[in-house]
Design a protein around this motif. Structure first.
Motif, mmCIF file in Angstrom:
data_model
loop_
_atom_site.group_PDB
_atom_site.id
_atom_site.type_symbol
_atom_site.label_atom_id
_atom_site.label_comp_id
_atom_site.label_asym_id
_atom_site.label_seq_id
_atom_site.Cartn_x
_atom_site.Cartn_y
_atom_site.Cartn_z
ATOM 1 N N GLU A 485 0.842 -1.197 0.000
ATOM 2 C CA GLU A 485 0.000 0.000 0.000
ATOM 3 C C GLU A 485 0.877 1.246 0.000
ATOM 4 O O GLU A 485 1.789 1.406 0.804
ATOM 5 C CB GLU A 485 -0.906 -0.004 1.238
ATOM 6 C CG GLU A 485 -1.990 1.049 1.211
ATOM 7 C CD GLU A 485 -3.085 0.747 0.200
ATOM 8 O OE1 GLU A 485 -3.621 1.703 -0.389
ATOM 9 O OE2 GLU A 485 -3.377 -0.453 -0.023
ATOM 10 N N GLY A 486 0.602 2.133 -0.933
ATOM 11 C CA GLY A 486 1.365 3.363 -1.038
ATOM 12 C C GLY A 486 2.625 3.239 -1.865
ATOM 13 O O GLY A 486 3.215 4.247 -2.259
ATOM 14 N N LYS A 487 3.057 2.000 -2.129
ATOM 15 C CA LYS A 487 4.246 1.767 -2.953
ATOM 16 C C LYS A 487 3.880 1.364 -4.375
ATOM 17 O O LYS A 487 4.680 1.524 -5.298
ATOM 18 C CB LYS A 487 5.115 0.669 -2.322
ATOM 19 C CG LYS A 487 5.571 0.954 -0.886
ATOM 20 C CD LYS A 487 6.441 -0.199 -0.377
ATOM 21 C CE LYS A 487 6.863 0.005 1.073
ATOM 22 N NZ LYS A 487 5.791 -0.306 2.024
ATOM 23 N N LEU A 488 2.686 0.801 -4.532
ATOM 24 C CA LEU A 488 2.216 0.340 -5.836
ATOM 25 C C LEU A 488 0.768 0.766 -6.025
ATOM 26 O O LEU A 488 0.006 0.871 -5.057
ATOM 27 C CB LEU A 488 2.294 -1.190 -5.930
ATOM 28 C CG LEU A 488 3.678 -1.849 -5.930
ATOM 29 C CD1 LEU A 488 3.531 -3.364 -5.745
ATOM 30 C CD2 LEU A 488 4.438 -1.558 -7.223
ATOM 31 N N ALA A 489 0.388 0.982 -7.292
ATOM 32 C CA ALA A 489 -1.015 1.222 -7.590
ATOM 33 C C ALA A 489 -1.834 -0.007 -7.206
ATOM 34 O O ALA A 489 -1.327 -1.139 -7.215
ATOM 35 C CB ALA A 489 -1.192 1.514 -9.080
ATOM 36 N N HIS A 490 -3.105 0.197 -6.845
ATOM 37 C CA HIS A 490 -3.929 -0.908 -6.347
ATOM 38 C C HIS A 490 -4.022 -2.064 -7.337
ATOM 39 O O HIS A 490 -4.012 -3.235 -6.925
ATOM 40 C CB HIS A 490 -5.330 -0.394 -5.983
ATOM 41 C CG HIS A 490 -5.375 0.317 -4.663
ATOM 42 N ND1 HIS A 490 -5.453 -0.345 -3.464
ATOM 43 C CD2 HIS A 490 -5.318 1.648 -4.351
ATOM 44 C CE1 HIS A 490 -5.465 0.534 -2.471
ATOM 45 N NE2 HIS A 490 -5.369 1.753 -2.989
ATOM 46 N N PHE A 491 -4.082 -1.759 -8.632
ATOM 47 C CA PHE A 491 -4.242 -2.845 -9.600
ATOM 48 C C PHE A 491 -2.965 -3.684 -9.739
ATOM 49 O O PHE A 491 -2.991 -4.779 -10.284
ATOM 50 C CB PHE A 491 -4.690 -2.298 -10.965
ATOM 51 C CG PHE A 491 -3.686 -1.407 -11.652
ATOM 52 C CD1 PHE A 491 -2.671 -1.935 -12.449
ATOM 53 C CD2 PHE A 491 -3.758 -0.029 -11.526
ATOM 54 C CE1 PHE A 491 -1.762 -1.120 -13.088
ATOM 55 C CE2 PHE A 491 -2.853 0.801 -12.157
ATOM 56 C CZ PHE A 491 -1.855 0.254 -12.952
#
Length: 529
Positions: A485-491
């Protein structure tokens, strides 16, 4: 199968002799300098030349001529390099074979390349004996060692003892092929990539002009298998071009590697990321004297940043390189000064390599956008053996199309985003597994990580994490998702996870994602957390 980047055979460089001449030069200028160390065996350049020249006589006596293929099924050892240089002196083509393949896969390569001569170690007799009648093999030589050779085959050392170099040297040019390396086949059936004498020579030039440039007094340790382009051409052959010393070891183990670095005062060491990871996890690493090491190099796959940090904190120069069999293999390096600042990048092209990033129409993409990496230069291979369609597909508009997705940042650093075949599309969005894996590798519980696409009714496919954990560690999918979370887009965040003891890899450390996809997607109910 002309190399479209190098089709000017009238150029003077193409009339220069091949790599078989390297040993002659060094034997003339410093005959007593050690060239090769294998266990207790130590060969000077004069001795290595003598053995390679006599092996050329052995092969010529069995009818090997210019353009013929000679297969090598050998561990790292002097016999491998002696036979390779013997082939080079005859204008023949050496075909190293991965000894971790199955008999059926070995049969495919022997039949595909049409080799009539095999040099092998008896420990690999079970690989060849069942399939030999189905191959074109007419002669075979076995090197002394454990295991029983096949009946009727000739002892390598006995053949060498009575042999003489050919009376006349075969004319060889830089354009002539000397090596056929079969691609790993992680995404399909392997193809034989033909490398010319010029490809290997220019590969050495590129290395010598880089931050990893070899010196005459360097000592190179090769534990990566010589049947792979990384083990053979990243340091080993360039070292023999320069007149340095090569230490060969038949297999990798962290303890053996550290022991040899200390004993032989090794200055240059190439390993794949899985090997560097294993060494970094050695509890007694600081008990070894590693002060002789000048350059550490990683390649074959992205190296986790935690591993780079481990070695740089010990004051060691750690480089990452990018290349492939088809580029012989050195294409670009990420220097030690930028290893942390530009982590994830493969750096910038080497001196004699040109690189671009293009769209589906072979037009340059805008800076920062993702496209296919294409390359050209005198190190680019000749073509695929007996695969004119594959060769034509690879060479388009004068450039070699790598099959790698890449981007370039505002400072000119290149990033390999992923293999085109490994990219997945989730809900219309591109997901590049390498990007996700690099984030997950920072989780303290994670030892190995791979991301693949699995079918999903809503999104078409979604990223799935296959992970091996450190001993005693535990991890849940919820913890992974919170960590990302916060490091990668949700998808991009994995929607499924499987914990395994270890990831399936090729002999050179590449994760076999094709095998992962087949076993997981083909399973009825995979053990998913």
């Amino acid at each position: 199968m002309a190399n479209l980047a190098n089709d000017t055979d009238s150029d003077e460089v193409h009339r220069v002799g091949g790599i078989g001449d390297w040993l002659d030069y060094h034997a003339q200028h410093h005959a007593d300098q050690e060239a090769l160390v294998v266990g207790e065996l130590r060969l000077t350049y004069a001795q290595l030349l003598d053995r390679a020249a006599r092996m050329a006589g052995v092969l010529a006596g069995r009818g090997v001529r210019k353009g013929d293929r000679v297969a090598l099924l050998l561990p790292n050892g002097n016999e491998f390099l002696e036979t390779l240089f013997a082939c080079a002196r005859l204008g023949a083509i050496a075909v190293p074979i991965n000894f971790r393949l199955s008999p059926a896969e070995v049969e495919f390569i022997l039949t595909d390349c049409g080799a009539q001569v095999l040099v092998y170690h008896p420990q690999f007799t079970p690989l060849v004996a069942p399939i030999r009648p189905n191959t074109p093999l007419a002669h075979a030589f076995y090197v002394p060692g454990s295991g029983a050779p096949m009946p009727g085959d000739v002892n390598y050392e006995q053949a060498l003892a009575t042999a003489q170099p050919p009376a006349q040297r075969t004319p060889v040019t830089q354009s002539d092929p000397h090596l056929m390396m079969y691609t790993s086949g992680t995404t399909g059936r392997p193809k034989g990539a033909l490398l010319s004498h010029g490809n290997t020579t220019w590969n050495a030039f590129n290395l010598l002009l880089s931050e990893a440039g070899l010196h005459s007094d360097d000592i190179v340790l090769t534990v990566a298998p010589l049947f792979h382009i990384g083990g053979l051409n990243i340091h080993t052959l360039p070292a023999l071009y320069k007149g340095a010393k090569v230490v060969l070891h038949p297999h990798f183990s962290p303890a053996d590697t550290l022991r040899l670095v200390q004993r032989e005062r090794v200055s240059m060491l190439f390993l794949v990321p899985a090997m560097w990871l294993a060494i970094s996890q050695m509890p007694d690493i600081d008990q070894y004297d590693l002060s002789s090491l000048r350059v550490l190099m990683s390649g074959g796959a992205p190296c986790p940043i935690t591993v780079i940090e481990f070695f740089q904190k010990r004051g060691l120069c750690f480089l990452e390189g990018f290349g492939m069999t088809e580029t012989a293999p050195n294409a670009c390096f990420l220097g030690s000064r930028d290893a942390l600042r530009k982590n994830g990048s493969v750096g910038k092209p080497l001196t004699h390599v040109q690189m671009r990033i293009v769209d589906a129409n072979d037009q340059d993409v805008r800076q920062g956008e993702t496209g296919e990496l294409v390359l050209r230069g005198p190190n680019i291979f000749v073509g695929y053996w007996s695969r004119p369609e594959a060769t034509a597909e690879a060479f388009r508009n004068g450039w070699f199309h790598s099959g790698d997705l890449a981007r370039q940042d505002e400072e000119g650093f290149y990033y390999i985003v992923d293999r085109i075949k490994d990219m997945l599309i989730s809900g219309g969005e591109n997901v590049y597994p390498t990007e996700v894996e690099q984030v997950i590798y920072r989780h303290p519980a994670v030892r190995e990580a791979a991301v693949i696409g699995v079918p999903d009714q809503k999104w078409g496919e979604v990223p799935m994490l296959v992970v091996a954990l450190h001993e005693g560690a535990q991890l849940t999918l919820e913890e992974v998702r919170a960590f990302c979370e916060g490091k990668l887009a949700h998808f991009k965040i994995p929607k499924q996870m499987m914990i395994v003891p270890a990831l399936p890899r090729t002999a050179t450390g590449k994760v076999l994602k094709r095998e992962l996809r087949s076993s997981i997607i083909g399973a009825d109910k995979p053990a998913i957390s």
